[in-house]
Design an enzyme around this catalytic site. Structure first.
Site, PDB file in Angstrom:
ATOM      1  N   HIS A   7      33.253   5.704  28.411  1.00 15.17           N
ATOM      2  CA  HIS A   7      34.710   5.799  28.376  1.00 15.17           C
ATOM      3  C   HIS A   7      35.218   5.876  26.950  1.00 15.17           C
ATOM      4  CE1 HIS A   7      35.307   4.115  32.705  1.00 15.17           C
ATOM      5  NE2 HIS A   7      34.906   5.363  32.683  1.00 15.17           N
ATOM      6  N   HIS A  52      31.355  15.984  35.381  1.00 14.71           N
ATOM      7  CA  HIS A  52      31.093  15.755  33.964  1.00 14.71           C
ATOM      8  C   HIS A  52      30.174  16.828  33.387  1.00 14.71           C
ATOM      9  CE1 HIS A  52      32.996  11.780  33.699  1.00 14.71           C
ATOM     10  NE2 HIS A  52      32.494  11.542  34.901  1.00 14.71           N
TER      11      HIS A  52
END
Length: 414
Positions: free
Chosen positions: A252, A384
């Protein structure tokens, strides 16, 4: 597709395009008989023992919508089928919004309405709208209306994390993960609709991270109380939680590093101060704490607040976000150090993560970089990895869908 040249030099555009198409091909069987997208197993077959998840369905709409914009054969019907699941199966026709998941009996598994899920519905609808998929405009209008009414806190410039099914009571928890994906979705909505108020909202969310990052030496707190007070101890007893892990989540930090640069590019002169500086701080901290932290290559999943690894498994999405963040910072600054990291992490992905036998990327590796499945069994997520093949080839703004549309000669929204 050969990986020749990835040991020390970055992949060229042709390699990235081939890898993107290989990933999309893995997801061709994603349609679930109940509607929406299925969880895929290691070989890309639908695992019908698992529920239909809104976040997976939305991500599959997004990536196959991007594939449609690239002209990849077969992506339009796949994206359309998944989109129909958001319009029917996963939608709460009685109270509005979207369930988190639907079980094999067609009934919702839990009835809470999460910001995380609704942000991904907005992202999916935005990409589908740009790609011209049937029903996308109506879905986007509904998704943005629900989000504005239920999840956006205009006074604070932040988001509520969760409501009950009837929207009667908000959960006390506030989270940085749902905030991050709300920001991503807001940028996409602004690109799809031309309504720049969504970009400005993203800028307000970015301001939270600009304030938090230096206060915690680049390790972002993920969990908060209802007044946005930081909770550094949440889930200490469940440190490998896939959505709310204890400690600092390395991936993150990398993802926020990149997203802050997208906000800066989208808002230009209106961007809040400190975005580039915070992007650098988050990137540097994630690399220092997470990369090669325990004697083997790869990013650890989480660390404690001193930077010591807690969960040492290597998640594919963390490497993908590292690749994308390095590419974004190199594009923004031109500094060679970011290009070297970009090449290094693609080489790592090619050696350890890309599954040439069964397709896609291994979603989880153990600390010795062997395939593992304690947190992420199967291969449910293309999002992703697909984005890691596209972001290095496109500008920081507009976002992926609009940038691909413009590259194909499609007009911007009026």
């Amino acid at each position: 597709m050969s990986d020749q040249g990835l040991s020390g030099t970055p992949p060229d555009d042709a390699w990235l395009d081939a890898e993107c198409r290989r990933l999309l091909d893995f997801g061709r069987r994603v349609a679930h008989p109940l509607g929406g997208a299925a969880w895929l197993d290691d070989e890309g077959a639908p695992d019908l023992s698992r529920p239909v998840h809104t976040w997976i369905t939305s991500r599959m709409v997004h990536v196959h919508g991007l594939g449609a914009l690239l002209g990849v054969e077969g992506c339009t019907p796949i994206a359309t089928a998944a989109l129909d699941g958001l319009r029917t199966t996963l939608r709460d026709a009685e109270h509005g919004g979207w369930f988190g998941a639907i079980g094999s009996d067609g009934e919702p598994e839990g009835t809470a309405k999460s910001c995380y899920d609704h942000a991904f519905v907005m992202l999916a609808a935005s990409t589908a709208t740009v790609a011209g998929l049937p029903g996308a405009d109506d879905l986007l209008a509904e998704a943005t209306q629900v989000f504005e009414r239920r999840f956006w806190d205009e006074d604070l410039g932040r988001v509520f994390d969760e409501w009950d099914r009837t929207w009667s009571e908000a959960a006390p928890y506030r989270g940085l993960n749902s905030t991050m994906h709300s920001l991503e979705a807001m940028l996409a909505v602004g690109d799809a609709t031309g309504d720049t108020s969504w970009h400005r909202r993203a800028g307000r969310l970015a301001g939270l991270v600009v304030d938090l990052a230096p206060a915690y030496d680049g390790r972002l707190p993920e969990h908060f109380g209802p007044d946005w007070s930081v909770d550094l101890e949440l889930n200490r007893d469940r440190p490998d939680d896939p959505f709310k892990p204890y400690g600092a989540t390395v991936g993150h930090g990398l993802e926020w590093s990149r997203l802050l640069l997208h906000v800066e590019a989208a808002l230009a002169a209106e961007a809040p101060p400190g975005l580039l500086e915070t992007s650098r701080l988050l990137f540097d901290r994630a690399v220092a704490d997470g990369w090669h932290a325990d004697g083997a290559p790869g990013f650890v999943y989480t660390t404690d607040w001193s930077g010591t690894p807690v969960v040492r498994q290597r998640m594919h999405w963390v490497a993908a976000e590292g690749i994308a963040a390095a590419a974004a910072l190199h594009r923004r600054t031109g500094e060679e150090a970011y290009a070297r990291r970009y090449a290094e992490w693609w080489a790592y992905a090619a050696e350890h993560l890309l599954d040439r036998e069964r397709g896609s990327w291994h979603h989880e590796l153990d600390p010795a970089n062997r395939p593992h499945a304690s947190v992420w069994p199967g291969k449910p997520d293309l999002y992703h990895a697909v984005q890691a093949t596209l972001l290095p080839r496109l500008p920081l703004a507009p976002g992926l869908a609009r940038a691909l549309a413009l590259s194909q000669g499609r007009s911007a929204p009026a």
